[in-house]
Design a protein around this motif. Structure first.
Motif: not given
Lengths: 400, 400
Positions: A133-134, A104-105, B265, A112-113, A261, A108, B12-13, A265
């Motif tokens: 969901q992410v 899951q992370q 997360a 983000r990346l 990241a 995530d 954002r990276v 986190a």
């Protein structure tokens, strides 16, 4: 004076939600209800003893692992993961593996990346709800590519890859898919990787079930065909979901931002647990454990499929998966499995409705049955209840 | 053909980075260098045995904790945290506490909940660099409010709170601040909470050191003065940083989105470890452990301060903190501690330059000394090296 939180919260919060929208606690289910909703190893397959022993050893032998360190993860664990991937056909450098809090992370961190508002994201239809969901809070447009018996449909994938703006990623669970149970064929894998490269779109491969085949080793992970594939996995299904240890294989040039990241986190994952898992998965015990677990899951899968043939063979279709945790059942006709769920719950049986697995959550006649956490007896009773409840509900619906 | 990752990565990276920008491995430091850079309990204060025992007990007594469950965290642990906060003067409902992967994840979740591009964010100057690391990729404007001996300066805080657009949050470490060691006075706490309420700006209180006073209990957490304060803490400093167990106290109406965000997360934190920590911190052992740790830290702090007085009393000033892990030293004159660091490293001693703790990373004559991980002997040698190296570097600089 209290703050006006509605005014203060970021817009993305409106898209936050639990991974399953269906609130099972609101269903009219009696206490002895049989839940085909689980997606975890059964309690008798949880390897408490060997892991607890290795963990105790790690605490005693290396207390400084209680400090900060190794944001990228314990190197011998990354080496062990690389060795296991190599046996499945994907040659990976341990330096290209980041240890994460479960798969899951990893999803995530990939989001983000890569993701920005307005981006297009391709997933399979159906797909793993935890990935939706992410992705959803990033204000992206999520498009589902349908599956057939060999995996994602190539023509539809190419059509969506070709459109502008180019998708930011294609998220796939190619092996013993959650929820559909489909495994992408070798030929399809090659074609999918080739298409993604041609259109310059990253593939995110989620592979938590690949070690849990019933009879035949599945084709190699997509990462075997391109170093640009972001490939993630987990010990949640092979050892225990409570461990929260997974990994992300990434192209070399993404490792530095990924490690940064990960540090932002949560600084690092549990270093002692990583040492225990490294010891456990490199011991002969682990292959024996997997072999035994595969037998348990194959038997339960077959038992459930046989029971379904008896109980609702005239009402629904499904395909036998080659591994993993799930049967994907499709009712005949234009019905909505979500609307039928309360009837089934009242009759003492539940499933996850198919609408949970599509980005638009549209009504669908399919639903997911998880068979790993239930005993043979419970599955037989559950299948019988399911057949009876669905039959009654469908008759009632068609009579209206 | 490889993908063009530079074109694919989200904007954002570019703002991703390690929490400390200084790469200590690039400094000309000999192998026996004494590093005043640590921010963790010393190895002799790591309670390996009691925690390992409770963890083994948790594995044996509740193997189903290896499954999915309790995204919000183990309730008895949340109750134990609430009981500890009550002793410090903050009455909190366990239902308003979310268990996180250390305080770092709590900061990350708060940022997800609140920040949008262009937002204003207020921090203390200097502030904890790990918070800057979280905030920066949100493309926000981070403004630092200076400190005095009673905490954040009220006039400057009000000036920045009053400006439009209103800041999205004010992040503060009010107790034994990292890095400055300052503790916000009781009167200042009341005034800060009142100001934030008046201007409708959420306070994010980071409180990892509050249990580690030397002689006097600090004033109550800011959360004691308003239910709108987001208050976070951690067992990283009181037990061990490797645990990755922290918490976030939030206003009731934020708990659902926070739990959803935590699930997206990483699904959940380690459930067995949460059970072990709950047992450990409610046992009499924990208070004895804290009492012993406080004595160790108070002694090391005094020893270092005395040594600094001898070695660089004419070159620098500092204030004795009432608790925590850090001495904040300010050199006289218009010098840049970051520029002096290579000279000190070459002489076998390092510190974290003050520029790391400001959002604009401007040159500053201050630096942070962490004294908890070093023995008395190492600190005395380190202070002597520091005095000698700084003196030589300053003479050289002024001579040019």
């Amino acid at each position: 004076m209290r703050l006006s939180w509605d005014r203060i919260l970021a817009k993305r919060v409106a898209a936050f939600r639990p991974c399953i929208r269906t609130d099972f606690s609101l269903l009219p289910a009696p206490p002895d209800t049989i839940h085909f909703t689980g997606g975890a190893p059964p309690v008798e397959c949880l390897p408490v003893e060997p892991l607890a022993e290795e963990l105790a050893r790690a605490w005693r032998s290396e207390p400084t692992a209680l400090w900060y360190g190794e944001t990228e993860g314990y190197r011998p664990l990354r080496e062990a993961i690389a060795a296991r991937l190599a046996r499945r056909g994907a040659v990976v450098d341990p330096d290209d593996i980041l240890i994460t809090q479960g798969a899951q992370q990893a999803i995530d961190l990939v989001a983000r990346l890569l993701l920005e508002p307005g981006d297009r994201v391709l997933v399979e239809g159906p797909t793993y709800f935890g990935a939706l969901q992410v992705f959803e809070p990033y204000a992206v447009r999520i498009e589902a590519v349908p599956l057939d018996e060999e995996g994602v449909q190539l023509e539809r994938l190419e059509e969506l890859l070709a459109r502008q703006p180019r998708p930011k990623l294609f998220y796939t669970v190619p092996t013993f898919q959650n929820p559909a149970g489909v495994t992408m064929s070798l030929e399809r894998r090659r074609a999918v990787v080739e298409l993604a490269e041609r259109y310059g779109v990253p593939i995110v491969e989620d592979d938590p079930y690949g070690d849990l085949w019933y009879e035949t080793l599945p084709p190699p992970p997509l990462r075997a065909f391109s170093e640009d594939v972001l490939s993630l996995g987990s010990f949640s299904k092979t050892i225990a979901p409570g461990l929260r240890v997974g990994w992300l294989v990434a192209p070399r040039q993404l490792m530095k931002p990924l490690i940064d990241a990960k540090e932002a986190a949560d600084i690092q994952s549990d270093r002692l647990l990583q040492r225990a898992i490294a010891a456990v998965i490199t011991s002969p015990w682990y292959e024996e454990h997997l072999t035994a677990a595969r037998r348990v899951y194959a038997t339960r899968c077959r038992t459930l499929a046989d029971a379904l043939s008896r109980e609702l063979g005239d009402l629904a279709t499904w395909r036998l998966p080659g591994g993993g945790f799930f049967l994907w059942v499709t009712l005949q006709g234009d019905v909505d499995s979500a609307a039928l769920l309360p009837h089934c719950a009242a009759a003492g049986v539940t499933y996850v409705p198919g609408s949970e697995f599509y980005p638009d959550h549209r009504p669908t006649p399919s639903f997911r049955l998880g068979f790993t956490t239930l005993s043979i007896e419970a599955m037989l009773v559950g299948a019988e209840r399911l057949g009876r409840a669905l039959r009654a509900a469908l008759v009632e619906a068609s009579g209206r």
